[in-house]
Design a protein around this motif. Sequence first.
Motif, PDB file in Angstrom:
ATOM      1  N   UNK A  88      42.840  41.969  48.907  1.00 17.76           N
ATOM      2  CA  UNK A  88      43.851  42.851  49.497  1.00 17.76           C
ATOM      3  C   UNK A  88      45.197  42.135  49.519  1.00 17.76           C
ATOM      4  N   UNK A  89      46.242  42.884  49.184  1.00 13.66           N
ATOM      5  CA  UNK A  89      47.588  42.305  49.157  1.00 13.66           C
ATOM      6  C   UNK A  89      48.589  43.344  49.640  1.00 13.66           C
TER       7      UNK A  89
ATOM      8  N   UNK B  12      45.679  37.290  35.810  1.00 12.60           N
ATOM      9  CA  UNK B  12      45.581  37.509  37.254  1.00 12.60           C
ATOM     10  C   UNK B  12      46.826  37.003  37.972  1.00 12.60           C
ATOM     11  N   UNK B  13      47.311  35.836  37.561  1.00 12.28           N
ATOM     12  CA  UNK B  13      48.519  35.271  38.166  1.00 12.28           C
ATOM     13  C   UNK B  13      49.730  36.156  37.887  1.00 12.28           C
TER      14      UNK B  13
ATOM     15  N   UNK C 254      53.909  40.580  44.218  1.00  8.49           N
ATOM     16  CA  UNK C 254      54.649  39.840  45.242  1.00  8.49           C
ATOM     17  C   UNK C 254      56.160  39.988  45.104  1.00  8.49           C
ATOM     18  N   UNK C 255      56.629  40.398  43.924  1.00  6.81           N
ATOM     19  CA  UNK C 255      58.071  40.484  43.680  1.00  6.81           C
ATOM     20  C   UNK C 255      58.704  41.714  44.324  1.00  6.81           C
TER      21      UNK C 255
ATOM     22  N   UNK D  99      48.645  48.385  51.580  1.00 10.80           N
ATOM     23  CA  UNK D  99      47.946  47.310  50.871  1.00 10.80           C
ATOM     24  C   UNK D  99      47.422  47.827  49.548  1.00 10.80           C
ATOM     25  N   UNK D 100      47.462  46.956  48.549  1.00 14.45           N
ATOM     26  CA  UNK D 100      46.844  47.260  47.263  1.00 14.45           C
ATOM     27  C   UNK D 100      45.649  46.325  47.109  1.00 14.45           C
ATOM     28  N   UNK D 101      44.565  46.838  46.556  1.00 21.35           N
ATOM     29  CA  UNK D 101      43.338  46.065  46.400  1.00 21.35           C
ATOM     30  C   UNK D 101      43.139  45.746  44.920  1.00 21.35           C
TER      31      UNK D 101
END
Length: 513
Positions: free
Chosen positions: A194-195, A219-220, A227-228, A204-206
Amino acid sequence: MRKRMTKLLKKSLNTEPEFKEETNAEEIEIKKQDISTHIEKNLDTFKSLFSIPNNADVKLREFTIQQLNRKAFIIYISTMADLKAIMDGIEGPLIDSEHPSTKIQDIVSYPLEKTATKIGDITEFITAGVTALFVDGDSNCYLFETTKIRGRSIEKSDNEVIVKGGKESFNEKVIDNIALIRKKIKNENLLVEAQKISKRSRNSVFLVYQKDLVNDDLLKNVKERLNSFDIDSTLDLSILEQMLEERPKSLFPTIVYTERPDRAASFIEEGHIILLMENSPSCLILPATFWAMFHSPEDHYLRAPYGNFIRILRFFALFVAVFTSPIYLAITNFHVGMIPPDLLMAIAGTRERVPFPSIVEVLMMEIAFELIREAGLRVPSPIGPTIGIVGALILGQAAVQANIISPIVIIVIALSGLSSFIIIDISMNFAIRITRFLFIFSAGFIGIYGITALFIGGLFYLVSLKSFGTPYFAPMTPHSFSSKDLLIRHIPMKERFRPGYLKPKDMVKQRKG
């Protein structure tokens, strides 16, 4: 002097206005603090934060824990929490229990999720449907996962209909959607991360992927892109899709959007990453290629000869949808020598009393077809199909009888429009429909030469597209190792490898027996 003033004026016009945030600075500071050991102070803090009693669905209940002889209160959102579980498993035992233990987790019968101390973190949990328990003299807040949000049950997919295979589709509850994927992939390496991606709405996006397959660089890249974002709210995956794409103004999509858990699971098994969100009955598949937009889950559920027949028919329909109207225009206006004399006389006879040039005819009917299609989708379902069929018949017949449209144009437009329905991906369907208009204008301008020029330019453009570093036409160009599941799919026993362009940690998905 005048030039300098002009430059300053242009600079001022191009500068974005700065708006100051009018949020209560005191409230922001409160959220950064830890809760107090004095229950009265905590009461005042959370009553202020949640505007109690003005906030109708936020419930705060004070009571005394008999076993500890200490005051306590719970706070929860009644429209998002399981009220029976709160009464029977949390509040009831705390008030009436004669359990000798002094630990909260031993007194309550409902499982304790976690504890927290920071006020901001606790408010986030409460707004997600969690019940928070505060005890006088305790520096920790006890959190119980009592979320129970009502929603739609698991139903059939409306947009990705197949005859053979699973019928389940995602719904608006992300818990159900994750469960549907876990039901198909029973593997401890399947991760669900979750992020948070928005500040105010706290959406949140999973990220769902298999850690022993997914490429670490991919993935990175996805995590850095998420995150941007510095936004207040992202309510749906459709909005997130536009934010994630490298070229959001492009006609052609670079992310697969699907409502089917079986399709999502098959991509995860190849090393892709999928994104889920609460309130979104779908998922996004990253990265995507041109071929993924045209493949259907049914291609694999059917036996190889049947699946290949449908797939070849789908690719043929793509060219029919794009080129039928432009080629008709090009031949009748610029290259009449290509038409056999008898056919040319028949076309000329039907157009003898039509007052408009061919391009006006075609554009009028293309726009009419799009209007009928959209009207059939937007009106209530019982009369939607009726509008589509009756509207097309009446409009076409009336136009021909009024000598506004020639009969052959009706056939061309009907064939072109029906072919576009075979393309299952929604975004690609729109791209093909809009591209058809571009080819119509190019054909009306310089005939076959215009179509050829636009086609070559379009290929150059499509080859330049990338989806999270993956070329759009991979693995065809640039060539990479794969199971060669492009135009023709092999029998399941020969599809032994995962796509090489993903660089998965395990390339082989089926060993030789």
